[in-house]
Design a protein around this motif. Structure first.
Motif, short mmCIF file in Angstrom:
data_model
loop_
_atom_site.label_atom_id
_atom_site.label_comp_id
_atom_site.label_asym_id
_atom_site.label_seq_id
_atom_site.Cartn_x
_atom_site.Cartn_y
_atom_site.Cartn_z
N TYR A 160 0.88 -1.08 0.03
CA TYR A 160 -0.03 0.04 0.03
C TYR A 160 0.98 1.19 -0.11
O TYR A 160 0.74 2.23 -0.75
N ASN A 161 1.68 1.31 1.17
CA ASN A 161 2.56 2.52 1.17
C ASN A 161 3.39 2.82 -0.17
O ASN A 161 3.81 3.93 -0.79
N THR A 162 4.00 1.59 -0.76
CA THR A 162 4.74 1.77 -2.11
C THR A 162 3.92 2.28 -3.21
O THR A 162 4.27 3.45 -3.82
N ALA A 163 2.83 1.57 -3.25
CA ALA A 163 1.84 2.29 -4.36
C ALA A 163 1.29 3.81 -3.91
O ALA A 163 1.45 4.64 -5.03
N PHE A 164 1.09 4.04 -2.72
CA PHE A 164 0.45 5.33 -2.55
C PHE A 164 1.87 6.50 -2.67
O PHE A 164 1.48 7.37 -3.35
N TRP A 165 2.87 6.23 -2.28
CA TRP A 165 3.90 7.24 -2.62
C TRP A 165 4.55 7.31 -3.85
O TRP A 165 4.73 8.42 -4.30
N LYS A 166 4.63 6.27 -4.68
CA LYS A 166 4.88 6.16 -5.96
C LYS A 166 4.03 7.14 -6.89
O LYS A 166 4.21 7.88 -7.82
N LEU A 167 2.60 6.88 -6.48
CA LEU A 167 1.56 7.62 -7.32
C LEU A 167 1.81 9.18 -6.98
O LEU A 167 1.66 10.18 -7.80
N ILE A 168 2.24 9.40 -5.71
CA ILE A 168 2.84 11.06 -5.27
C ILE A 168 4.04 11.38 -5.99
O ILE A 168 4.15 12.35 -6.91
N GLN A 169 5.18 10.49 -5.99
CA GLN A 169 6.26 11.08 -6.33
C GLN A 169 6.67 10.91 -7.82
O GLN A 169 7.32 11.49 -8.57
N VAL A 170 6.05 9.79 -8.38
CA VAL A 170 6.20 9.54 -9.95
C VAL A 170 5.27 10.03 -10.85
O VAL A 170 5.39 10.63 -11.96
N CYS A 171 3.97 10.15 -10.28
CA CYS A 171 2.71 10.31 -11.10
C CYS A 171 2.29 11.69 -10.68
O CYS A 171 1.40 12.16 -11.27
N GLY A 172 3.05 12.50 -9.77
CA GLY A 172 2.49 13.77 -9.40
C GLY A 172 1.14 14.09 -8.83
O GLY A 172 0.30 15.16 -8.90
N MET A 173 0.53 12.97 -8.29
CA MET A 173 -0.75 13.03 -7.75
C MET A 173 -0.63 13.63 -6.12
O MET A 173 0.25 13.58 -5.33
N ASN A 174 -1.78 14.15 -5.76
CA ASN A 174 -1.76 14.68 -4.24
C ASN A 174 -2.21 13.43 -3.49
O ASN A 174 -2.73 12.51 -3.95
N PRO A 175 -1.80 13.42 -2.19
CA PRO A 175 -2.37 12.39 -1.51
C PRO A 175 -3.79 11.82 -1.38
O PRO A 175 -4.21 10.59 -1.47
N ARG A 176 -4.52 12.73 -1.64
CA ARG A 176 -5.97 12.47 -1.67
C ARG A 176 -6.25 11.49 -3.13
O ARG A 176 -7.06 10.54 -3.06
N GLU A 177 -5.60 12.14 -4.03
CA GLU A 177 -5.90 11.48 -5.35
C GLU A 177 -5.32 10.11 -5.46
O GLU A 177 -5.95 8.97 -5.73
N ALA A 178 -4.13 10.03 -4.60
CA ALA A 178 -3.55 8.58 -4.57
C ALA A 178 -4.40 7.86 -3.79
O ALA A 178 -4.48 6.42 -3.95
N GLU A 179 -4.60 8.14 -2.54
CA GLU A 179 -5.81 7.37 -2.01
C GLU A 179 -6.84 7.04 -2.61
O GLU A 179 -7.17 5.72 -2.58
N ASN A 180 -7.61 7.98 -3.26
CA ASN A 180 -8.74 7.44 -4.09
C ASN A 180 -8.29 6.49 -5.08
O ASN A 180 -9.09 5.51 -5.50
N ARG A 181 -7.38 6.69 -5.67
CA ARG A 181 -6.77 5.58 -6.84
C ARG A 181 -6.67 4.40 -6.17
O ARG A 181 -6.83 3.13 -6.93
N LEU A 182 -6.44 4.30 -4.88
CA LEU A 182 -6.06 2.77 -4.48
C LEU A 182 -7.28 2.26 -3.62
O LEU A 182 -7.12 1.10 -3.48
N SER A 183 -8.34 3.02 -3.49
CA SER A 183 -9.23 2.51 -2.64
C SER A 183 -10.08 1.30 -3.27
O SER A 183 -10.39 1.46 -4.41
N GLY A 184 -10.37 0.36 -2.44
CA GLY A 184 -10.96 -0.71 -3.10
C GLY A 184 -10.25 -1.70 -3.76
O GLY A 184 -10.81 -2.71 -4.36
N THR A 185 -8.87 -1.54 -3.99
CA THR A 185 -8.19 -2.45 -4.74
C THR A 185 -7.73 -3.32 -3.81
O THR A 185 -7.46 -3.42 -2.55
#
Ligand code: ATP
Ligand code: ATP
Ligand code: MG
Ligand code: MG
Ligand code: MG
Ligand code: MG
Length: 237
Positions: A160-185
């Motif tokens: 979870y943490n790796t996906a969350f932080w890579k979405l922020i660091q690599v894809c430029g998402m903000n924390p809320r966007e990253a959280e939404n992207r991962l929710s329910g997966t």
């Protein structure tokens, strides 16, 4: 020494003695390490210096009590020390075991800090401290399941943490966007997002992050699949 008339107060002390024949787990966990890691600017999601410092401090605890410890397992800001079922360490007194393990760990953490966080000074208002508990497990199956539980927890959290932080660091998402992207997966979904969105193959992440750290009685630090090895780890215990 002569007894004083105040001596009777000692009788108010009670000693919780852990059950015989049970394996004992001493689990320590960093207090507010979410904040602590922010203050000292830990790399996210995994700061190598911090993990290696945890391992080094835990290794010294294992070596000090190598006659009583079967192994230790750690991830993030926590470590579990698994003691033999027949240990007579401190007459199995809960307070003694819990407090001495955690204070020995903490003094090692502080002493070894400059070796891992080179040039970073500990601030008196932001000192590391840890909680501690003793848990008793009545048989081999339960203690193996305990270790498996922590191992699975490492995997779930790290994925979870790796996906969350890579979405922020690599894809430029903000924390809320990253959280939404991962929710329910599920696990497979997170691995797919990591691969498709961030170009990261989770399998290639460092073993220490994915598997946590296991310390043997000899002080070896291993990053292995605990569940696959579980029977081997307890041979003789
Ligand atoms: P509590 O006092 O209740 O334990 P906590 O803030 O310590 O609260 P934990 O659930 O123990 O919460 O989580 C520890 C947190 O410390 C992690 O979520 C992470 O933010 C941070 N952390 C610990 N180790 C590392 C590390 N090696 N690299 C980056 N962050 C870390
Ligand atoms: P245990 O681990 O059972 O507590 P211990 O060696 O710590 O064993 P204590 O009864 O706690 O035994 O006694 C502490 C000892 O530490 C004292 O007897 C003394 O020798 C030493 N000590 C502690 N503080 C000082 C001090 N300020 N100056 C000199 N000696 C000290
Ligand atoms: Mg906690
Ligand atoms: Mg914590
Ligand atoms: Mg924790
Ligand atoms: Mg003393």
């Amino acid at each position: 020494m002569a007894k004083s008339r105040f001596e009777y107060v000692r009788e108010f002390e009670s000693h919780d003695v852990l059950l015989p024949q049970c394996y004992i787990v001493v689990r320590i966990d960093g207090k507010k390490f979410h904040e602590f890691s922010k203050y000292y600017e830990f790399a996210k999601p995994n700061d190598d210096r911090a993990l290696k410092l945890m391992n080094a401090a835990a290794k010294n605890v294992v070596l000090q009590y190598r006659n009583d410890v079967i192994l230790a397992y750690g991830e993030s800001d926590e470590y579990s020390f698994i003691l033999k079922s027949d240990t007579s360490l401190f007459n199995r007194r809960r307070d003694k075991i819990s407090s001495l393990f955690v204070s020995l760990f903490t003094s090692n953490y502080v002493t070894l800090w400059p070796k891992f966080f080179v040039g970073v000074e500990l601030h008196p208002k932001h000192l590391p401290f840890f909680d501690s508990r003793c848990v008793q497990y009545p048989n081999l199956k339960a203690i193996k399941d305990y270790l498996s539980w922590r191992f699975v927890d490492t995997h779930i959290n790290n994925l979870y943490n790796t996906a969350f932080w890579k979405l922020i660091q690599v894809c430029g998402m903000n924390p809320r966007e990253a959280e939404n992207r991962l929710s329910g997966t599920y696990s497979s979904g997170k691995q797919e997002i990591l691969f498709k969105d961030c170009g990261i193959n989770y399998n290639n992440e460092p073993e220490m992050y994915k598997k946590g750290s296991l310390i043997t009685r000899k002080g070896e630090i291993l990053h292995i699949d605990v569940i696959k090895m579980i029977d081997d780890l307890f041979v003789g215990f």
